[in-house]
Design a protein around this motif. Structure first.
Motif, PDB file in Angstrom:
ATOM      1  N   ASP A  38     -26.545 -44.623 -46.405  1.00 29.28           N
ATOM      2  CA  ASP A  38     -26.358 -46.051 -46.638  1.00 29.28           C
ATOM      3  C   ASP A  38     -25.167 -46.496 -45.779  1.00 29.28           C
ATOM      4  O   ASP A  38     -24.644 -45.723 -44.983  1.00 29.28           O
ATOM      5  CB  ASP A  38     -26.163 -46.358 -48.125  1.00 29.28           C
ATOM      6  CG  ASP A  38     -24.933 -45.691 -48.729  1.00 29.28           C
ATOM      7  OD1 ASP A  38     -24.032 -45.252 -47.978  1.00 29.28           O
ATOM      8  OD2 ASP A  38     -24.867 -45.610 -49.963  1.00 29.28           O
ATOM      9  N   PHE A  40     -22.074 -46.986 -46.457  1.00 28.15           N
ATOM     10  CA  PHE A  40     -20.859 -46.206 -46.676  1.00 28.15           C
ATOM     11  C   PHE A  40     -20.958 -44.842 -45.992  1.00 28.15           C
ATOM     12  O   PHE A  40     -20.002 -44.373 -45.390  1.00 28.15           O
ATOM     13  CB  PHE A  40     -20.581 -46.038 -48.169  1.00 28.15           C
ATOM     14  CG  PHE A  40     -20.255 -47.329 -48.843  1.00 28.15           C
ATOM     15  CD1 PHE A  40     -19.072 -47.998 -48.575  1.00 28.15           C
ATOM     16  CD2 PHE A  40     -21.138 -47.889 -49.735  1.00 28.15           C
ATOM     17  CE1 PHE A  40     -18.770 -49.202 -49.182  1.00 28.15           C
ATOM     18  CE2 PHE A  40     -20.855 -49.095 -50.354  1.00 28.15           C
ATOM     19  CZ  PHE A  40     -19.670 -49.760 -50.073  1.00 28.15           C
ATOM     20  N   ASP A  41     -22.134 -44.218 -46.094  1.00 30.89           N
ATOM     21  CA  ASP A  41     -22.334 -42.932 -45.418  1.00 30.89           C
ATOM     22  C   ASP A  41     -22.169 -43.098 -43.911  1.00 30.89           C
ATOM     23  O   ASP A  41     -21.527 -42.283 -43.250  1.00 30.89           O
ATOM     24  CB  ASP A  41     -23.730 -42.374 -45.712  1.00 30.89           C
ATOM     25  CG  ASP A  41     -23.932 -42.002 -47.170  1.00 30.89           C
ATOM     26  OD1 ASP A  41     -22.929 -41.855 -47.894  1.00 30.89           O
ATOM     27  OD2 ASP A  41     -25.092 -41.856 -47.580  1.00 30.89           O
ATOM     28  N   ALA A  43     -20.457 -45.318 -42.305  1.00 26.63           N
ATOM     29  CA  ALA A  43     -19.057 -45.581 -41.958  1.00 26.63           C
ATOM     30  C   ALA A  43     -18.259 -44.283 -41.858  1.00 26.63           C
ATOM     31  O   ALA A  43     -17.257 -44.218 -41.147  1.00 26.63           O
ATOM     32  CB  ALA A  43     -18.423 -46.511 -42.991  1.00 26.63           C
ATOM     33  N   GLY A  83     -13.358 -43.523 -55.316  1.00 28.45           N
ATOM     34  CA  GLY A  83     -13.090 -44.201 -54.059  1.00 28.45           C
ATOM     35  C   GLY A  83     -12.470 -43.321 -52.997  1.00 28.45           C
ATOM     36  O   GLY A  83     -12.308 -43.755 -51.860  1.00 28.45           O
ATOM     37  N   PHE A  86     -16.227 -38.342 -51.711  1.00 29.57           N
ATOM     38  CA  PHE A  86     -17.535 -38.763 -51.238  1.00 29.57           C
ATOM     39  C   PHE A  86     -18.489 -37.587 -51.344  1.00 29.57           C
ATOM     40  O   PHE A  86     -18.121 -36.455 -51.043  1.00 29.57           O
ATOM     41  CB  PHE A  86     -17.432 -39.272 -49.800  1.00 29.57           C
ATOM     42  CG  PHE A  86     -16.457 -40.406 -49.676  1.00 29.57           C
ATOM     43  CD1 PHE A  86     -16.874 -41.710 -49.903  1.00 29.57           C
ATOM     44  CD2 PHE A  86     -15.122 -40.170 -49.388  1.00 29.57           C
ATOM     45  CE1 PHE A  86     -15.976 -42.756 -49.824  1.00 29.57           C
ATOM     46  CE2 PHE A  86     -14.211 -41.213 -49.304  1.00 29.57           C
ATOM     47  CZ  PHE A  86     -14.645 -42.509 -49.519  1.00 29.57           C
TER      48      PHE A  86
END
Length: 102
Positions: A38, A40-41, A43, A83, A86
């Motif tokens: 997604d 976030f992944d 990034a 946060g 991961f």
């Protein structure tokens, strides 16, 4: 009957096989997101990280809990704060060589 919200039953593993590599706690890896990536992944793609935990869920899927090496809050990830940790599958990382030639 098992309570699905009781996370104390989650298994913590010492190591996991990822292709030709054996990954262990504390190993440094480079993130290479794949199938379920997604925003976030993506990034985090290409960033180096350290394996903080290797966990197996109730469906026997294995995940690596990673802290990003250049995250100024990496210590918060090591303290398991939201946060700063991961989760990636073992096939979504590659080991970073720690061998340094003199």
């Amino acid at each position: 009957m098992n309570d699905p919200w009781d996370f104390s039953e989650r298994r913590i593993l010492e190591c996991v096989q990822a292709g030709p590599y054996e990954l262990r706690l504390g190993d440094r890896v480079r993130i290479r997101p794949r199938a379920r990536a997604d925003i976030f992944d993506m990034a985090l793609a290409g960033k180096s990280a350290t394996i903080d935990s290797i966990e197996q869920d109730f469906e026997n899927r294995v995940y690596l809990a990673l802290t990003i090496d250049d995250d100024p809050g990496a210590d918060l990830g090591q303290a398991r704060m939201i946060g700063h940790r991961f989760f990636f599958a073992p096939e979504e990382v590659e080991p970073v060589s720690t061998d340094v030639e003199a």
